[in-house]
Design a protein around this motif. Structure first.
Motif, short mmCIF file in Angstrom:
data_model
loop_
_atom_site.label_atom_id
_atom_site.label_comp_id
_atom_site.label_asym_id
_atom_site.label_seq_id
_atom_site.Cartn_x
_atom_site.Cartn_y
_atom_site.Cartn_z
N UNK A 119 25.95 -46.33 81.12
CA UNK A 119 25.39 -45.28 80.26
C UNK A 119 24.08 -44.77 80.87
N UNK A 120 23.23 -45.72 81.28
CA UNK A 120 21.95 -45.34 81.87
C UNK A 120 22.16 -44.51 83.14
N UNK A 121 23.10 -44.94 83.96
CA UNK A 121 23.37 -44.23 85.21
C UNK A 121 23.88 -42.82 84.94
N UNK A 122 24.77 -42.69 83.95
CA UNK A 122 25.32 -41.37 83.60
C UNK A 122 24.20 -40.45 83.10
N UNK A 123 23.35 -40.99 82.23
CA UNK A 123 22.25 -40.19 81.69
C UNK A 123 21.38 -39.68 82.84
N UNK A 124 21.12 -40.56 83.76
CA UNK A 124 20.29 -40.20 84.92
C UNK A 124 20.98 -39.08 85.72
N UNK A 125 22.26 -39.24 85.92
CA UNK A 125 23.03 -38.24 86.68
C UNK A 125 22.95 -36.86 86.03
N UNK A 126 23.17 -36.82 84.72
CA UNK A 126 23.16 -35.53 84.02
C UNK A 126 21.75 -34.95 83.97
N UNK A 127 20.79 -35.84 83.86
CA UNK A 127 19.42 -35.37 83.83
C UNK A 127 19.07 -34.73 85.18
#
Lengths: 312, 461
Positions: A119-127
């Protein structure tokens, strides 16, 4: 481009060295006989491809090449291409659809698979794609489950909706979705507590969370990602099957691909469930997430260098 | 619970052995055929290939050597050999922890997400409640966000102290502080939870080695996920090479994985599997029992123990005499009594049913009261109250004789009538015996035919 492939190759090389050794010791150039086929089959089984898938791949190899003089390179290429063919059907880029706002992604999986880190990695990616991102720490069961994501949020600069330990996750998710809707966020990632797929009570709870999201936006959740641990064996089949019965799983993420496991089970999963495989997790850092590439995975699995292949 | 984990392998082995059942002798080819299937089953159950190979080779040796040891069918001997070997490989009963030193230290190690922290809390609760130990929990996981907090909260939930968290402190320093704190505070046991790590990660494995040297724990427990696939061997090997392990805790055994990893981990580490984790609750931890697990792996309806019991209890000579009588259709109430006695010796009808593979369907058709051993005993009492002549020729039993029997056995005349009806049904059944043997479910009972020929539970209604 080169960076991520190198990353993947490094991690796969640890895993594939055994396979390569196995193959290298097999043949230089000699007749493809049953003995070699048996050993090849074992090599595939050791990579978690499963007995059935391995047998089929070897049968194909046998049908085309039996009794022929063949080199190691040819066998490797043949098998890698066969596996790539299967996996290419599930290689798909992950897309955030602009018309859905917020674009809601729900994360599911068994305990310890790697959901929260993903989840953290995905959030970072979209950010990094300049989207406004929010996530919900839906794991209110595990002690400090929401604190874990909260700390990630601080690290990567993403707002995390949390509730007290023991809060009903469905009501927390309701609140989170409302908040993302009113803030007009681009993306909302919903983390959920890990649960074993044969635990009916907890699976019911998951179904409830899904329905709560759906009630607020009938097109949501727009993606339901099942996170699989790369070290998992054939139980992955049961995980995909049973999670799909409760929530509409729309894609897979393979976490911990930097481990020594080969995650060969995804070949069988691709044939059986045809679910897109979007990402692979390659470490504990927020950036350690790569898009899944069928050819790279397959070549890496057999210790083949994809650059070498194109140069040839 | 455990059944789920190994259930599927069981079903497969069951079908393999049904092929072997009822054959006269066991050739090497038979053994090979069975073992080929077992090999596939084990692989599909995620037992690592190298472990499977060793296992099969050892079983083969034993199976071929053991074939003429008894009068049981060859298939069952293979089952027994596979089972015995499985138990052997899985190790001995456990759940014991070596608590040495004051305070005694336990070090928990494993991959990310294998269940270390939850298991740490479960162990602490167990030590506190079952062994009255004063336990201190210590998290050395400074890498995963909120990992230390997780253990602290779990500690609070179970009423066990945890070392206070000091931000930014390194694992070795935390460990040092914990040791001092435990001595000063008079704790009996300190459990050190560590960060999950890949065995490939040289740096973190070095850290683990240093921690082990500093702490010198009586137990270093490797926490392993039962959902793990073929890589179980590499993971276990990697940890073995870096630190010395003293035991394995297998987690998520409440899942539906076939659980071959248990076998792999056990064989690679050579360490006992000490506990199994059966859920997310802090008390869902049980000692490991290899027999129980092996029973489930094979789940031949515990055919193994039935084979053992049969060998112990059934008097072969009298059984053969009865078989002869049966063929002549001359079964009388004395014979019926003998059968009832043998059933009681084997643990009664319910136990017998539980032991039979494929008996699930039949079981449902039998009224519960008939599964009660009291009925068996009552029937025996009635037969024992009869004269020899009456047992030989039940048609002699008129109203007054029946009253006498009821009185003598402490039953009612209706009970005597019921017994006679049951006997009549059974006599009818034995006449159809030839056909019965072919009926699927009963066909599986072949190996017991010496003892139970003609007794058809389905007709006892």
């Amino acid at each position: 481009m080169a960076g991520w492939f190198q990353n993947l190759k490094n991690s796969l090389s640890k895993t594939s060295s055994k396979i390569v050794q196995g193959l290298t010791s097999l043949i230089l150039k000699r007749k493809l006989d049953q003995e070699i086929l048996d050993e090849l089959e074992e090599i595939l089984i050791m990579s978690d491809l499963g007995v059935e898938v391995s047998k089929t791949l070897i049968a194909n190899l046998k049908a085309l090449k039996f009794d022929q003089e063949i080199t190691l390179e040819e066998i490797k290429l043949f098998l890698a291409e066969e596996i790539a063919k299967i996996l290419q059907n599930v290689e798909q880029s992950f897309e955030i659809k602009e018309e859905s706002k917020p674009f809601i992604i729900m994360m599911v999986g068994v305990n310890g698979a790697g959901k929260t880190t993903t989840v953290a990695k995905l959030c970072k990616l979209f950010k990094n794609q300049n989207k406004t991102v929010k996530c919900i720490a839906g794991d209110t069961f595990r002690a400090a489950g929401s604190a874990q994501l909260d700390m990630w949020g601080t690290r990567i600069g993403v707002e995390v909706v949390t509730g007290d330990s023991g809060t009903d996750p469905a009501s927390l998710v309701y609140r989170g979705v409302q908040s993302a809707m009113s803030a007009k966020d681009d993306v909302l990632v919903v983390d959920t507590a890990g649960r074993l797929q044969n635990n009916a009570g907890l699976m019911d709870e998951l179904g409830k969370i899904y329905r709560v999201i759906q009630k607020q936006d009938e097109t949501a959740p727009h993606e339901v990602l099942l996170v699989l641990d790369a070290t998992v064996g054939q139980n992955a089949h049961s995980q995909v099957e049973l999670f799909s019965k409760i929530v509409k799983v729309s894609g897979l993420v393979i976490a911990k691909m930097d481990s020594s496991a080969k995650a060969g089970v995804i070949v069988g999963l691709a044939q059986k469930f045809k679910l897109p495989i979007y990402f692979m997790g390659l470490g504990e850092g927020a950036e350690d997430l790569e898009e899944f590439k069928a050819k790279e995975f397959s070549y890496g699995l057999l210790g083949l260098d994809i650059d070498g292949d194109t140069k040839r | 619970m455990v059944k789920n984990m190994f259930g599927s392998l069981t079903a497969k082995l069951s079908s393999i052995f049904s092929k072997l059942r009822g054959r006269g002798t066991l050739s090497e080819a038979d053994v090979d055929a069975a073992l080929r299937e077992i090999r596939i089953s084990l692989l599909e159950s995620d037992v690592a290939l190298s472990v499977v190979k060793t296992f099969i080779a050892e079983v083969k040796e034993k199976a071929i050597g053991a074939q003429i040891l008894s009068s049981l069918s060859p298939g069952h001997i293979v089952v027994k050999v596979v089972y015995d070997h499985l138990v052997e490989v899985l190790g001995s009963d456990s759940g014991e922890l070596k608590l040495q030193g004051l305070p005694a230290a336990i070090l928990m190690v494993g991959l990310q997400g294998s269940g270390k922290t939850t298991t740490t809390a479960k162990l602490a609760k167990r030590l506190k409640e079952k062994e009255n130990k004063r336990v201190l929990l210590v998290s050395l996981d400074i890498y995963r966000p909120a990992a230390q907090l997780q253990l602290e909260i779990l500690g609070k939930n179970i009423g066990v102290d945890s070392l206070s968290i000091v931000e930014g402190q390194k694992p070795l320093d935390i460990a040092n502080r914990a040791i001092t704190q435990a001595r000063v505070g008079g704790y009996d046991v300190v459990i050190f939870d560590t960060a999950g790590r890949l065995q490939l990660d040289a740096e973190l494995m070095k850290e683990l080695r240093e921690l082990q040297t500093l702490i010198s724990p009586g137990e270093t427990l490797f926490v392993a996920d039962s959902l793990t696939g073929q890589d179980a061997v590499n993971i276990a090997k990697g940890f073995m090479e870096s630190v010395s392990l003293t035991g394995v805790v297998l987690t998520r055994v409440d899942g539906d994985a076939k659980g071959g990893a248990a076998l792999s981990m056990r064989q690679v580490t050579g360490c006992p599997i000490k506990f199994i984790g059966l859920g997310e609750k802090v008390d869902a931890l049980e000692p490991f029992h290899p027999k129980r697990i092996a029973d489930r792996i094979l789940d031949m309806g515990d055919i193994v123990s039935l084979v053992e019991k049969t060998m112990e209890t059934v008097d072969m000579a009298s059984a053969e005499a009865m078989a002869k009588k049966l063929q002549q259709g001359g079964l009388d109430l004395s014979d019926f009594a003998l059968q009832l006695e043998q059933m009681l010796k084997m643990g009664g009808l319910a136990t017998l049913m539980n032991h039979m593979p494929g008996m699930e369907q039949i079981k449902g058709q039998i009224p519960a009261h008939l599964m009660d051993d009291k009925i068996l005993k009552r029937n025996l009492a009635m037969i024992r109250s009869m004269t020899k002549e009456e047992r030989k020729s039940p048609e002699l039993l008129n109203a007054s004789r029946k009253r006498r029997i009821a009185k003598g056995s402490g039953t009612q005349v209706q009970d005597v009538n019921r017994l006679l009806k049951m006997y009549q049904d059974m006599s009818d059944a034995t006449k159809k015996f030839g056909k019965l043997a072919k009926l699927g479910q009963l066909g599986k009972l072949n190996f017991l035919k010496n003892g139970l020929k003609g007794f058809n539970p389905g007709r006892m209604k």
